[in-house]
Design a protein around this motif. Structure first.
Motif, PDB file in Angstrom:
ATOM      1  N   THR A  99     -13.826  37.497  10.485  1.00  9.85           N
ATOM      2  CA  THR A  99     -14.816  36.443  10.700  1.00  9.85           C
ATOM      3  C   THR A  99     -15.495  36.613  12.054  1.00  9.85           C
ATOM      4  O   THR A  99     -15.006  37.339  12.928  1.00  9.85           O
ATOM      5  CB  THR A  99     -14.162  35.055  10.643  1.00  9.85           C
ATOM      6  N   VAL A 100     -16.607  35.917  12.221  1.00 15.70           N
ATOM      7  CA  VAL A 100     -17.299  35.961  13.514  1.00 15.70           C
ATOM      8  C   VAL A 100     -16.389  35.421  14.616  1.00 15.70           C
ATOM      9  O   VAL A 100     -16.304  35.998  15.705  1.00 15.70           O
ATOM     10  CB  VAL A 100     -18.618  35.169  13.469  1.00 15.70           C
ATOM     11  N   PRO A 116     -13.644  47.185  11.867  1.00 16.80           N
ATOM     12  CA  PRO A 116     -14.043  45.826  11.507  1.00 16.80           C
ATOM     13  C   PRO A 116     -15.481  45.779  11.007  1.00 16.80           C
ATOM     14  O   PRO A 116     -16.346  46.522  11.479  1.00 16.80           O
ATOM     15  CB  PRO A 116     -13.893  45.059  12.826  1.00 16.80           C
ATOM     16  N   VAL A 117     -15.727  44.912  10.045  1.00 21.91           N
ATOM     17  CA  VAL A 117     -17.081  44.577   9.613  1.00 21.91           C
ATOM     18  C   VAL A 117     -17.124  43.059   9.486  1.00 21.91           C
ATOM     19  O   VAL A 117     -16.134  42.432   9.087  1.00 21.91           O
ATOM     20  CB  VAL A 117     -17.458  45.253   8.280  1.00 21.91           C
ATOM     21  N   VAL A 118     -18.250  42.466   9.871  1.00 22.25           N
ATOM     22  CA  VAL A 118     -18.404  41.018   9.806  1.00 22.25           C
ATOM     23  C   VAL A 118     -19.468  40.704   8.757  1.00 22.25           C
ATOM     24  O   VAL A 118     -20.605  41.175   8.862  1.00 22.25           O
ATOM     25  CB  VAL A 118     -18.820  40.431  11.173  1.00 22.25           C
ATOM     26  N   LEU A 119     -19.103  39.929   7.749  1.00 29.00           N
ATOM     27  CA  LEU A 119     -20.019  39.536   6.686  1.00 29.00           C
ATOM     28  C   LEU A 119     -20.481  38.110   6.953  1.00 29.00           C
ATOM     29  O   LEU A 119     -19.656  37.195   7.050  1.00 29.00           O
ATOM     30  CB  LEU A 119     -19.325  39.607   5.324  1.00 29.00           C
ATOM     31  N   THR A 120     -21.797  37.911   7.088  1.00 23.63           N
ATOM     32  CA  THR A 120     -22.315  36.571   7.364  1.00 23.63           C
ATOM     33  C   THR A 120     -23.349  36.185   6.314  1.00 23.63           C
ATOM     34  O   THR A 120     -24.139  37.017   5.855  1.00 23.63           O
ATOM     35  CB  THR A 120     -22.954  36.479   8.767  1.00 23.63           C
ATOM     36  N   PHE A 121     -23.354  34.898   5.954  1.00 25.42           N
ATOM     37  CA  PHE A 121     -24.274  34.363   4.953  1.00 25.42           C
ATOM     38  C   PHE A 121     -24.982  33.141   5.530  1.00 25.42           C
ATOM     39  O   PHE A 121     -24.329  32.201   5.989  1.00 25.42           O
ATOM     40  CB  PHE A 121     -23.515  33.968   3.684  1.00 25.42           C
ATOM     41  N   TYR A 153      -8.438  44.858  -4.422  1.00 27.13           N
ATOM     42  CA  TYR A 153      -8.042  45.661  -3.264  1.00 27.13           C
ATOM     43  C   TYR A 153      -7.307  44.748  -2.273  1.00 27.13           C
ATOM     44  O   TYR A 153      -7.926  44.192  -1.359  1.00 27.13           O
ATOM     45  CB  TYR A 153      -9.263  46.290  -2.600  1.00 27.13           C
ATOM     46  N   PRO A 154      -6.001  44.579  -2.433  1.00 26.77           N
ATOM     47  CA  PRO A 154      -5.263  43.631  -1.598  1.00 26.77           C
ATOM     48  C   PRO A 154      -5.317  43.921  -0.104  1.00 26.77           C
ATOM     49  O   PRO A 154      -5.059  43.019   0.707  1.00 26.77           O
ATOM     50  CB  PRO A 154      -3.819  43.749  -2.130  1.00 26.77           C
ATOM     51  N   ASP A 155      -5.628  45.160   0.288  1.00 28.66           N
ATOM     52  CA  ASP A 155      -5.716  45.472   1.713  1.00 28.66           C
ATOM     53  C   ASP A 155      -7.119  45.221   2.266  1.00 28.66           C
ATOM     54  O   ASP A 155      -7.406  45.589   3.405  1.00 28.66           O
ATOM     55  CB  ASP A 155      -5.294  46.919   1.988  1.00 28.66           C
ATOM     56  N   PHE A 156      -7.983  44.604   1.479  1.00 21.96           N
ATOM     57  CA  PHE A 156      -9.337  44.240   1.920  1.00 21.96           C
ATOM     58  C   PHE A 156      -9.395  42.720   1.941  1.00 21.96           C
ATOM     59  O   PHE A 156      -9.611  42.081   0.928  1.00 21.96           O
ATOM     60  CB  PHE A 156     -10.366  44.805   0.944  1.00 21.96           C
ATOM     61  N   ARG A 157      -9.146  42.122   3.111  1.00 14.45           N
ATOM     62  CA  ARG A 157      -9.124  40.657   3.197  1.00 14.45           C
ATOM     63  C   ARG A 157     -10.541  40.137   2.986  1.00 14.45           C
ATOM     64  O   ARG A 157     -11.422  40.377   3.816  1.00 14.45           O
ATOM     65  CB  ARG A 157      -8.585  40.225   4.562  1.00 14.45           C
ATOM     66  N   PRO A 158     -10.798  39.402   1.903  1.00 14.71           N
ATOM     67  CA  PRO A 158     -12.178  39.056   1.534  1.00 14.71           C
ATOM     68  C   PRO A 158     -12.695  37.820   2.253  1.00 14.71           C
ATOM     69  O   PRO A 158     -12.904  36.761   1.649  1.00 14.71           O
ATOM     70  CB  PRO A 158     -12.071  38.825   0.024  1.00 14.71           C
ATOM     71  N   VAL A 159     -12.909  37.940   3.568  1.00 13.77           N
ATOM     72  CA  VAL A 159     -13.355  36.785   4.349  1.00 13.77           C
ATOM     73  C   VAL A 159     -14.755  37.019   4.892  1.00 13.77           C
ATOM     74  O   VAL A 159     -15.170  38.151   5.149  1.00 13.77           O
ATOM     75  CB  VAL A 159     -12.390  36.479   5.509  1.00 13.77           C
ATOM     76  N   ALA A 160     -15.484  35.919   5.043  1.00 14.50           N
ATOM     77  CA  ALA A 160     -16.844  35.970   5.578  1.00 14.50           C
ATOM     78  C   ALA A 160     -17.082  34.714   6.394  1.00 14.50           C
ATOM     79  O   ALA A 160     -16.258  33.789   6.411  1.00 14.50           O
ATOM     80  CB  ALA A 160     -17.865  36.079   4.440  1.00 14.50           C
ATOM     81  N   THR A 161     -18.225  34.688   7.081  1.00  5.16           N
ATOM     82  CA  THR A 161     -18.646  33.496   7.815  1.00  5.16           C
ATOM     83  C   THR A 161     -19.902  32.953   7.149  1.00  5.16           C
ATOM     84  O   THR A 161     -20.893  33.677   6.994  1.00  5.16           O
ATOM     85  CB  THR A 161     -18.916  33.823   9.289  1.00  5.16           C
TER      86      THR A 161
END
Length: 335
Positions: A99-100, A116-121, A153-161
């Motif tokens: 997350t951010v 790390p990658v940050v996904l924002t919407f 993909y359990p090792d890809f925590r699907p979180v975003a901001t």
């Protein structure tokens, strides 16, 4: 524009061309009277940072999305298939979402060798989060796609901001609690999405305070820690984007997200939290979009943030030590 790292400085000429579970067990008195055997745990130490090419002073892609729609309306939008393809690419290339709030604080706990990658919407539309008639999350919404991807993909925590306005997701009262329950961050995007440069100081404070008030009413216990500028435009008094008070409600933001076109600095290096650049991820070829920068970072892996697997330290090649923010000197692990 933020600055600080040589890696980012090398990229600026290019730019000039155009986001504890607790188990309780009822133990009987009889069982409690017997001393249990000593627990034996095995912890695998993280690998040598040099072996994974760790560079926790490298660049971080912060991706910005708007609509996830079968019929994209603009350059900030993607189809569900395009979003799934992008997640597949991120996973394949070793990116893991944070997350951010976690990113700007440097609270990063990632497997060794990942990035790390940050996904924002932005804008809190129903293409990002909606519910079916049975109450499940719509499978082609952004949140539904992320949840399904994380299940595969359990090792890809699907979180975003998610940067929300007032009455987010068409005012569905299930939306914000669902985001919180599933590990997502809720950020501020003002009450009514105005051009902040057209407002006086009191109106700017009102936009943020009413937005924070609405979020915390819908999701009690949530602290709104970060915000995204509507249209990417600051108010005339830029200080109001980080803190202020209106009608008894005080807001404080740890980060202000821009509408930018380049990767962001590492939290331990040249990050300016009052202006965090984001990369547009949308339909087709957008100048300096996510595909452009993911291609660039794949071709220049020494430029990107690569985790060492130990959240207690900050590892980096010794010749990059001058980039370290002195605030993190105690955690420094040059090699």
């Amino acid at each position: 524009m933020t600055g600080g790292s040589p890696a980012l400085s090398r990229l600026l000429p290019i730019l000039a061309l155009t986001t504890a579970l607790t188990a309780c067990t009822d133990v009987s008195t009889e069982a409690a009277s017997v001393d249990p055997p000593a627990a034996h745990t095995t912890t695998t130490p993280p690998p040598n940072p040099a072996d994974v090419g760790a560079n926790e002073l490298g660049l971080v892609p912060v991706l910005m999305y708007h609509q996830i729609s079968a019929d994209p309306a603009g350059e900030y939008d993607q189809t569900p298939a395009e979003f799934r393809d992008e997640l597949e690419r991120l996973y394949r290339e070793g990116y893991r979402p944070v997350t951010v709030a976690a990113y700007v604080s440097g609270d990063l706990d990632l497997p060794a060798g990942t990035h790390p990658v940050v996904l924002t919407f932005d804008d809190s539309t129903t293409s990002q989060l909606a519910f079916t008639e049975t109450g499940t999350v719509a499978p082609d919404s952004a949140a539904g796609i992320l949840a399904e991807f994380g299940a595969r993909y359990p090792d890809f925590r699907p979180v975003a901001t998610f940067y929300v306005n007032n009455e987010p997701f068409r005012g569905d009262p299930r939306a914000l609690p669902w985001l919180v329950a599933n590990g997502h961050e809720i950020g501020a995007h003002t009450a009514t999405h105005p051009n902040l440069s057209t407002l006086d100081d009191d109106s700017v404070r009102r936009e943020f305070a009413e937005n924070v008030r609405a979020v915390t009413a819908a999701a009690p216990g949530v602290t709104v820690r970060t915000m995204a500028l509507p249209l990417g435009i600051h108010p005339d008094n830029a200080a109001l984007t980080t803190s202020g008070t209106w009608a008894g409600t005080t807001y404080t933001f740890d980060a202000v997200m821009l509408v930018g076109s380049n990767p962001a600095p590492a939290p331990y290096a040249g990050l300016d939290p009052t202006g965090v650049p984001r990369i547009r991820s949308g339909r087709g070829a957008v100048p300096f979009d996510s595909a452009y920068w993911l291609d660039h970072l794949a071709a220049h892996p020494a430029d990107r943030y690569t985790a060492d697997g130990d959240p207690a330290r900050v590892s980096f090649p010794r010749d990059r030590g001058g980039e370290l923010n002195p605030r993190f000197t105690a955690r420094a692990n040059p090699y």
